[in-house]
Design a protein around this motif. Sequence first.
Motif, PDB file in Angstrom:
ATOM      1  N   PHE A 266       0.829  -1.216   0.000  1.00 18.61           N
ATOM      2  CA  PHE A 266       0.000   0.000   0.000  1.00 18.61           C
ATOM      3  C   PHE A 266       0.861   1.263   0.000  1.00 18.61           C
ATOM      4  CE2 PHE A 266       0.325  -1.541   4.387  1.00 18.61           C
ATOM      5  CZ  PHE A 266       0.782  -0.415   5.065  1.00 18.61           C
ATOM      6  N   THR A 267       0.278   2.349  -0.538  1.00 21.98           N
ATOM      7  CA  THR A 267       0.961   3.636  -0.592  1.00 21.98           C
ATOM      8  C   THR A 267       0.133   4.640   0.218  1.00 21.98           C
ATOM      9  OG1 THR A 267      -0.307   4.326  -2.504  1.00 21.98           O
ATOM     10  CG2 THR A 267       1.763   3.162  -2.949  1.00 21.98           C
ATOM     11  N   ALA A 268       0.620   5.873   0.291  1.00 22.60           N
ATOM     12  CA  ALA A 268      -0.116   6.912   1.026  1.00 22.60           C
ATOM     13  C   ALA A 268      -1.503   7.102   0.414  1.00 22.60           C
ATOM     14  CB  ALA A 268       0.671   8.217   0.994  1.00 22.60           C
ATOM     15  N   GLU A 269      -1.577   7.012  -0.905  1.00 24.23           N
ATOM     16  CA  GLU A 269      -2.887   7.192  -1.556  1.00 24.23           C
ATOM     17  C   GLU A 269      -3.839   6.039  -1.194  1.00 24.23           C
ATOM     18  OE1 GLU A 269      -2.809   7.683  -5.834  1.00 24.23           O
ATOM     19  OE2 GLU A 269      -4.583   8.965  -5.716  1.00 24.23           O
ATOM     20  N   SER A 270      -3.285   4.813  -1.105  1.00 22.94           N
ATOM     21  CA  SER A 270      -4.121   3.683  -0.676  1.00 22.94           C
ATOM     22  C   SER A 270      -4.697   3.969   0.703  1.00 22.94           C
ATOM     23  CB  SER A 270      -3.331   2.376  -0.597  1.00 22.94           C
ATOM     24  OG  SER A 270      -2.439   2.208  -1.657  1.00 22.94           O
ATOM     25  N   VAL A 271      -3.834   4.465   1.609  1.00 23.17           N
ATOM     26  CA  VAL A 271      -4.276   4.706   2.991  1.00 23.17           C
ATOM     27  C   VAL A 271      -5.355   5.791   3.022  1.00 23.17           C
ATOM     28  CG1 VAL A 271      -3.536   5.441   5.303  1.00 23.17           C
ATOM     29  CG2 VAL A 271      -2.102   3.882   3.970  1.00 23.17           C
ATOM     30  N   ALA A 272      -5.201   6.822   2.182  1.00 20.89           N
ATOM     31  CA  ALA A 272      -6.224   7.887   2.126  1.00 20.89           C
ATOM     32  C   ALA A 272      -7.565   7.282   1.693  1.00 20.89           C
ATOM     33  CB  ALA A 272      -5.785   8.983   1.163  1.00 20.89           C
ATOM     34  N   THR A 290     -10.995  -3.706   0.454  1.00 28.22           N
ATOM     35  CA  THR A 290     -10.077  -4.846   0.358  1.00 28.22           C
ATOM     36  C   THR A 290      -8.964  -4.481  -0.619  1.00 28.22           C
ATOM     37  OG1 THR A 290      -9.868  -7.239   0.053  1.00 28.22           O
ATOM     38  CG2 THR A 290     -11.369  -6.106  -1.450  1.00 28.22           C
ATOM     39  N   MET A 291      -7.793  -5.109  -0.421  1.00 28.96           N
ATOM     40  CA  MET A 291      -6.656  -4.890  -1.327  1.00 28.96           C
ATOM     41  C   MET A 291      -5.959  -6.226  -1.546  1.00 28.96           C
ATOM     42  SD  MET A 291      -5.040  -1.403   0.290  1.00 28.96           S
ATOM     43  CE  MET A 291      -3.705  -1.345  -0.909  1.00 28.96           C
ATOM     44  N   ASP A 292      -5.114  -6.259  -2.584  1.00 30.54           N
ATOM     45  CA  ASP A 292      -4.385  -7.495  -2.880  1.00 30.54           C
ATOM     46  C   ASP A 292      -2.890  -7.192  -2.960  1.00 30.54           C
ATOM     47  OD1 ASP A 292      -6.503  -9.682  -3.273  1.00 30.54           O
ATOM     48  OD2 ASP A 292      -7.350  -7.899  -4.195  1.00 30.54           O
ATOM     49  N   ASN A 296      -3.750  -0.910  -5.206  1.00 31.49           N
ATOM     50  CA  ASN A 296      -5.114  -0.571  -5.609  1.00 31.49           C
ATOM     51  C   ASN A 296      -6.119  -0.970  -4.536  1.00 31.49           C
ATOM     52  OD1 ASN A 296      -4.193   0.291  -8.244  1.00 31.49           O
ATOM     53  ND2 ASN A 296      -3.660  -1.873  -8.481  1.00 31.49           N
ATOM     54  N   VAL A 297      -7.142  -0.136  -4.372  1.00 26.86           N
ATOM     55  CA  VAL A 297      -8.147  -0.369  -3.327  1.00 26.86           C
ATOM     56  C   VAL A 297      -9.461  -0.738  -4.002  1.00 26.86           C
ATOM     57  CG1 VAL A 297      -9.422   0.713  -1.415  1.00 26.86           C
ATOM     58  CG2 VAL A 297      -6.998   1.248  -1.772  1.00 26.86           C
ATOM     59  N   LYS A 298     -10.091  -1.795  -3.496  1.00 30.97           N
ATOM     60  CA  LYS A 298     -11.385  -2.217  -4.035  1.00 30.97           C
ATOM     61  C   LYS A 298     -12.409  -2.060  -2.921  1.00 30.97           C
ATOM     62  CE  LYS A 298      -8.073  -4.792  -6.180  1.00 30.97           C
ATOM     63  NZ  LYS A 298      -6.897  -5.526  -5.706  1.00 30.97           N
ATOM     64  N   VAL A 299     -13.539  -1.487  -3.255  1.00 25.74           N
ATOM     65  CA  VAL A 299     -14.543  -1.221  -2.222  1.00 25.74           C
ATOM     66  C   VAL A 299     -15.802  -2.029  -2.501  1.00 25.74           C
ATOM     67  CG1 VAL A 299     -15.827   0.561  -1.001  1.00 25.74           C
ATOM     68  CG2 VAL A 299     -13.568   1.083  -1.945  1.00 25.74           C
ATOM     69  N   LEU A 300     -16.125  -2.869  -1.533  1.00 22.43           N
ATOM     70  CA  LEU A 300     -17.307  -3.729  -1.649  1.00 22.43           C
ATOM     71  C   LEU A 300     -18.524  -2.997  -1.086  1.00 22.43           C
ATOM     72  CD1 LEU A 300     -18.245  -6.717  -2.287  1.00 22.43           C
ATOM     73  CD2 LEU A 300     -17.985  -7.121   0.172  1.00 22.43           C
ATOM     74  N   SER A 301     -19.607  -3.011  -1.854  1.00 22.50           N
ATOM     75  CA  SER A 301     -20.866  -2.438  -1.358  1.00 22.50           C
ATOM     76  C   SER A 301     -22.002  -3.234  -1.974  1.00 22.50           C
ATOM     77  CB  SER A 301     -20.986  -0.961  -1.756  1.00 22.50           C
ATOM     78  OG  SER A 301     -21.193  -0.850  -3.159  1.00 22.50           O
ATOM     79  N   GLN A 302     -23.212  -2.829  -1.647  1.00 27.51           N
ATOM     80  CA  GLN A 302     -24.335  -3.389  -2.389  1.00 27.51           C
ATOM     81  C   GLN A 302     -24.544  -2.482  -3.603  1.00 27.51           C
ATOM     82  OE1 GLN A 302     -26.671  -4.018   1.458  1.00 27.51           O
ATOM     83  NE2 GLN A 302     -27.357  -5.672   0.126  1.00 27.51           N
TER      84      GLN A 302
END
Length: 351
Positions: A266-272, A290-292, A296-302
Amino acid sequence: MSHNVQAGWNPGVPSSVTALANPNIALIKYWGKADEELILPAAGSLSLTLNVYPTETQVKLMSELSNDEFFLNGTEQTPEASRGVHKVLGLIRELAGVETRARVVSKNSGPTAAGLASSASGYAALALAASAVYGLELSPKELSRLARRGSGSASRSIFSGLSIWHAGTDAESYAEPVLGSALDLAMTIAEVSKAKKAISSREAMRLTQETSPFYAAWITENALNLNEMLIALRANDFERVGELTEASFYRMTASMIGAMPAIRYFTAESVALLDLVRELRASGIPAYATMDAGPNVKVLSQAEHAPKVRQALATVIADDKLVSALPGLGARVEMVQYQAPTGAAPITLEF
Ligand code: PMV
């Protein structure tokens, strides 16, 4: 389906098959192997196949070749970079009892090796196209086991939507669909970086296993979380699904940080972005991150909340770096070509 096959003509074994497969993002992660050669996971995992970033792979049998060839996004790959492809082709040839070598031409529509599951879509498409061109008729379970030998997470991209990949012996370790949930899931992807990761997931997993004191706890806990996830999905309890998703990612990350040297994607942008997901929840929008093996950040929602999630993420990262995804299809055949019997143009079936 359109085709130009004459009635009564038996085309026999195809000369080339093209397949498509999509990436999947794990809600309960896989991070650690029980067997590196067979790619058996130390614990089970569960993922969502997405409707974005498909990989298209054509496998063509070529009797004039003495070695397999692998082209990715227009560039021929080195033997080192083609190792997994050669391995999967070798296993298929063994099963089929055929010696003929193949040319593999693969195109990723998403970023390659950036923690956006290009290896999952890639090996799932390869397993399907190559097994078909070598004349094998494999069940989804067998295809999943085969894709697993290229990259573990690929075992799950054989299937649409939610799937679970079981730990166990070679015969037991395959993915299968997770049925019984009526949740309308969506995933919003923030492409923080499309650059190739500095350390491959294979090496990073090995380092975590060998040096992280948190590895054993991560594996024990993840197996329990997987069972809880199945229960939450069946109960259509999105909040619990989200909590378990975030916990699995943070605990996987903790096991990596405990490695020596620490593995940190993760980077500073991931943390933001991770902070923003917490704020979203505090403001009443159920969204979980979630991240792998990448920043990159993936956001789970309905699905109903996905537009709001995207709007909020766009306050931290440019909107053209956001991708809205829904559950997608499993691996499927797109085109089959047959050698014409009398030197005429090849016969093509498009699906
Ligand atoms: O299948 P691999 O070797 O690319 O490993 C994937 C590992 C993670 O993406 C970090 C987690 C997962 O379960 O997909």
